[in-house]
Design a protein around this motif. Structure first.
Motif, PDB file in Angstrom:
ATOM      1  N   GLN A 218       5.674  -1.871  -3.300  1.00  0.00           N
ATOM      2  CA  GLN A 218       4.351  -2.496  -1.935  1.00  0.00           C
ATOM      3  C   GLN A 218       3.351  -2.927  -2.232  1.00  0.00           C
ATOM      4  O   GLN A 218       2.599  -3.013  -3.181  1.00  0.00           O
ATOM      5  N   PHE A 219       2.802  -4.210  -0.999  1.00  0.00           N
ATOM      6  CA  PHE A 219       1.386  -4.249  -0.799  1.00  0.00           C
ATOM      7  C   PHE A 219       0.851  -2.940   0.706  1.00  0.00           C
ATOM      8  O   PHE A 219       1.519  -2.505   1.523  1.00  0.00           O
ATOM      9  N   GLY A 220      -0.132  -2.789   0.712  1.00  0.00           N
ATOM     10  CA  GLY A 220      -0.912  -2.528   1.367  1.00  0.00           C
ATOM     11  C   GLY A 220      -0.840  -0.785   0.882  1.00  0.00           C
ATOM     12  O   GLY A 220      -0.148  -0.342   0.723  1.00  0.00           O
ATOM     13  N   PHE A 221      -0.563   0.040   2.241  1.00  0.00           N
ATOM     14  CA  PHE A 221      -0.221   1.348   1.851  1.00  0.00           C
ATOM     15  C   PHE A 221       0.999   1.683   2.455  1.00  0.00           C
ATOM     16  O   PHE A 221       1.154   2.130   3.483  1.00  0.00           O
ATOM     17  N   PHE A 222       1.581   1.793   2.214  1.00  0.00           N
ATOM     18  CA  PHE A 222       3.844   1.596   2.395  1.00  0.00           C
ATOM     19  C   PHE A 222       3.718   0.664   3.703  1.00  0.00           C
ATOM     20  O   PHE A 222       4.131   0.575   4.836  1.00  0.00           O
ATOM     21  N   GLU A 223       3.187  -0.797   3.881  1.00  0.00           N
ATOM     22  CA  GLU A 223       3.137  -1.409   4.575  1.00  0.00           C
ATOM     23  C   GLU A 223       5.094  -2.166   4.729  1.00  0.00           C
ATOM     24  O   GLU A 223       5.106  -2.984   5.283  1.00  0.00           O
ATOM     25  N   GLY A 224       4.948  -2.375   3.336  1.00  0.00           N
ATOM     26  CA  GLY A 224       5.860  -3.171   3.083  1.00  0.00           C
ATOM     27  C   GLY A 224       6.377  -3.298   1.921  1.00  0.00           C
ATOM     28  O   GLY A 224       5.009  -3.535   0.872  1.00  0.00           O
ATOM     29  N   VAL A 225       6.841  -4.370   1.194  1.00  0.00           N
ATOM     30  CA  VAL A 225       7.632  -4.889   0.073  1.00  0.00           C
ATOM     31  C   VAL A 225       7.323  -6.310  -0.388  1.00  0.00           C
ATOM     32  O   VAL A 225       7.500  -6.852   0.851  1.00  0.00           O
ATOM     33  N   PHE A 226       7.038  -6.460  -1.145  1.00  0.00           N
ATOM     34  CA  PHE A 226       6.263  -8.270  -1.218  1.00  0.00           C
ATOM     35  C   PHE A 226       7.756  -8.683  -1.949  1.00  0.00           C
ATOM     36  O   PHE A 226       7.415  -9.995  -1.555  1.00  0.00           O
ATOM     37  N   LEU A 227       8.641  -8.696  -2.289  1.00  0.00           N
ATOM     38  CA  LEU A 227       9.692  -8.812  -2.794  1.00  0.00           C
ATOM     39  C   LEU A 227      10.096  -9.690  -1.462  1.00  0.00           C
ATOM     40  O   LEU A 227      10.670  -8.972  -1.282  1.00  0.00           O
ATOM     41  N   GLY A 228      10.598 -11.193  -2.020  1.00  0.00           N
ATOM     42  CA  GLY A 228      11.757 -11.573  -0.503  1.00  0.00           C
ATOM     43  C   GLY A 228      10.582 -11.617   0.348  1.00  0.00           C
ATOM     44  O   GLY A 228      11.282 -11.476   1.888  1.00  0.00           O
TER      45      GLY A 228
END
Length: 305
Positions: A218-228
């Motif tokens: 994850q990036f941020g606080f559950f903002e989404g995944v950074f992969l792809g």
């Protein structure tokens, strides 16, 4: 899968833990396939919390794995308590009540590890010590730890709690690596030098406390995944190039980046997809070079001083 000692304990655990926060999203048959497939891969460390699904995640897991005495001896169960609606609660009464509920839902007589979940501003460490003593002597909990706590909070607990604190669950990923960055940027006048956690990484290494990174994708606080994710083009390009070299997925490299750190961390995955879990497990077989580790770190936008 490779194993490691959890903190200062004698407990031998897989280097990758299976987080069960999302098991509620699976149908019964899917949950059964997932947990038994995980066991076949050597992923027998399952991380829970009493708030996951309001407790239903623990119930679903117990049913999915068909909990019995034989199965119980083959798995390692960790759960967390202390988060209540609108507050945190580390009172003796609530800890004991929470553990009884966890054990009932997991259909087991004991937890291998209990973590205190998020710091309670009103904690009275004497009460925590009393609760831990009762839980240990009754055989309900064998090892103890914390989650999201800084060194001074841990030291305060250790003043009263006689049991070793073997783990500290903390947010860490390639894009959320402030605990690493502030050590690299000591004495610098930049944002990366800001010490937001009291040097918790070094503290845990000095005190034989295993860091369990949560949300490793994850990036941020559950903002989404950074992969792809198109927000991180340089990072994904670098990860993909290294993944191609090792003939593995980008998922594997993201976990391998964490495992390469000499702190000997135990990442907690959150996926309920068995193929992705296998990719995470495969990371235990890869040791990134120093150059590869730093190239990924820099590609995430981190600047070396």
């Amino acid at each position: 899968m490779k194993t490691m000692k959890l903190g200062s304990s004698s407990l031998e655990v897989p280097v990758v833990a299976v987080g069960c926060m999302r098991i509620k999203s699976l149908e019964k048959a899917e949950a059964e396939r997932f947990v038994h497939s995980a066991l076949e891969e050597g992923a027998n460390f399952f991380d829970h919390a009493d708030i996951y699904g309001g407790g239903t995640c623990e119930e679903i897991f117990a049913d999915a794995i068909n909990m019995n005495a034989d199965i119980r001896e083959k798995i390692i169960l960790q759960s967390k308590c202390g988060i209540r609606k609108g507050m945190f609660d580390f009172s003796k009464e609530y800890i004991l009540e929470s553990v009884d509920g966890i054990l009932k839902r997991l259909k087991t007589e004991y937890l291998d590890v209990l973590l205190l979940h998020r710091p309670d501003a009103l904690v009275e460490p004497e009460e925590v010590a009393e609760a831990f003593e009762l839980l240990e002597t009754s055989g309900k909990v064998r090892h103890f730890g914390v989650s999201n706590q800084n060194p001074m909070q841990i030291q305060l607990l250790k003043k009263y709690v006689k049991q070793p604190l073997v783990a500290n669950q903390l947010q860490l990923s390639i894009t959320n690596a402030t605990m690493i960055s502030n050590g690299i940027n000591v004495n610098m006048e930049n944002d990366a030098a800001i010490n937001r956690d009291g040097s918790v990484l070094d503290f845990c290494r000095l005190n034989d406390i295993t860091i369990q990174p949560w949300s490793p994708f994850q990036f941020g606080f559950f903002e989404g995944v950074f992969l792809g994710n198109e927000k991180f083009p340089e990072l994904n390009q670098q990860i993909d190039e290294i993944a191609a070299k090792y003939e593995v997925s980008n998922t594997t490299i993201a976990i391998a980046w964490i495992l390469r750190h000499p702190a000997k961390m135990q990442p907690v995955t959150g996926t309920m997809n068995m193929d992705r879990l296998r990719d995470c497990i495969k990371a235990s077989e890869i040791r990134l070079t120093r150059e590869e580790w730093y190239s990924i770190y820099r590609a995430a936008g981190n600047i070396l001083p």
